[in-house]
Design an enzyme around this catalytic site. Structure first.
Site, short mmCIF file in Angstrom:
data_model
loop_
_atom_site.label_atom_id
_atom_site.label_comp_id
_atom_site.label_asym_id
_atom_site.label_seq_id
_atom_site.Cartn_x
_atom_site.Cartn_y
_atom_site.Cartn_z
N LYS A 151 0.81 -1.21 0.00
CA LYS A 151 0.00 0.00 0.00
C LYS A 151 0.85 1.26 0.00
O LYS A 151 2.03 1.25 0.30
CB LYS A 151 -0.99 -0.02 1.16
CG LYS A 151 -2.10 -1.05 0.91
CD LYS A 151 -3.28 -0.91 1.83
CE LYS A 151 -4.40 -1.85 1.38
NZ LYS A 151 -5.55 -1.84 2.30
N ARG A 165 -3.25 -10.16 4.62
CA ARG A 165 -3.62 -10.26 3.21
C ARG A 165 -2.46 -9.70 2.40
O ARG A 165 -2.14 -8.51 2.51
CB ARG A 165 -4.91 -9.46 2.97
CG ARG A 165 -5.42 -9.49 1.53
CD ARG A 165 -6.67 -8.63 1.39
NE ARG A 165 -7.22 -8.71 0.05
CZ ARG A 165 -6.84 -7.98 -0.99
NH1 ARG A 165 -5.86 -7.07 -0.82
NH2 ARG A 165 -7.40 -8.11 -2.17
#
Length: 268
Positions: A204, A244
């Site tokens: 991210k 994840r």
């Protein structure tokens, strides 16, 4: 949780797995590398991405979910749409990973409950087109916890089994880098809500910002895997239910390190 993006516009891999055959190969590869669960998604949720109608999303993910489930994989469908969740649960998926926590399509809660599936309830404050402008908090940890708790009540009211509920603080969804770090630093506050916690930090933007070069440009998504693994180790040590990730091997080892550290703390 290994990510299988069946999308042409994924921020992390640029659509490398957007065909069913490629996505299936990727899913099998992630399993061979040690993924416990495969999260199959057909709609990018990166900031500014366009929404995908359920019919198009189903066309993308259903063949992949069906085949992976038939081969014995534990499959999650990453969707905010009740129609997509219904189709994939019928095809063998056993988890619905909803980054909207039921806000995008409230019917997804009843669909998941009817199938007796696991439900990952994510925190968000708006879709990809609007979420950045909603990243405004006075006390981000307290507010995220309160908003998650409110969504839990709605989910339970829709019939979801509390034993099959997982919370996701929604890193990057209506949150800037500082908000993400605060949530990671206080993961125990989210766990105190009484449910397992999934952490989705992989590749991210806040990791890219952390790793920015001398020119100030963020590190590219594919250069963020080592930092992702570091987060995986830290949250595993903190007792997270799962991580994840886009690349499994590094985080698989990192989770083992984190679990060993947690066990040593418990034995002391």
């Amino acid at each position: 949780m290994g990510v299988v993006n069946v999308t042409p516009d994924s921020f992390s891999d640029g659509g490398r797995w957007d065909r069913p055959d490629a996505a299936l190969r990727r899913g099998r590869e992630l399993l061979a590398q040690g993924a416990d669960l495969l999260d199959v998604g057909g709609e990018s949720t990166r900031p500014g991405s366009e929404r995908v109608p359920p019919a198009a999303e189903i066309d993308r993910v259903l063949p992949v979910v069906t085949e992976l489930a038939a081969q014995g994989a534990v499959v999650s469908v990453d969707t905010v749409h009740a129609e997509t969740a219904e189709a994939c649960l019928r095809a063998g998926a056993v988890v619905v990973n909803d980054v909207s926590g039921g806000l995008a399509d409230p019917d997804i809660l009843a669909v998941t409950a009817r199938h007796g599936a696991w439900y990952v309830l994510g925190h968000w404050r708006g879709d990809p087109a609007t979420m950045n402008e909603r990243a405004v908090y006075d006390r981000v940890v307290s507010e995220v916890c309160a908003e998650l708790a409110a969504r839990v009540e709605v989910a339970l009211g829709a019939g979801l089994d509390p034993e099959l509920l997982v919370l996701d603080p929604g890193l990057g969804f209506a949150k800037d880098a500082g908000h993400n770090w605060q949530l990671l630093a206080h993961l125990d506050r989210i766990q105190a809500l009484g449910y397992p916690v999934l952490v989705g930090a992989s590749r991210k933007r806040f990791l890219g910002t952390l790793l920015a070069g001398e020119d100030g440009n963020p590190a590219a998504p594919l250069a963020r895997d080592a930092a992702t693994a570091a987060v995986s180790a830290l949250v595993a040590a903190a007792g997270a239910w799962g991580v994840r990730v886009h690349e499994v091997p590094g985080s698989r080892d990192a989770v083992r390190v984190g679990e060993a550290l947690a066990a040593a703390r418990g034995a002391s």
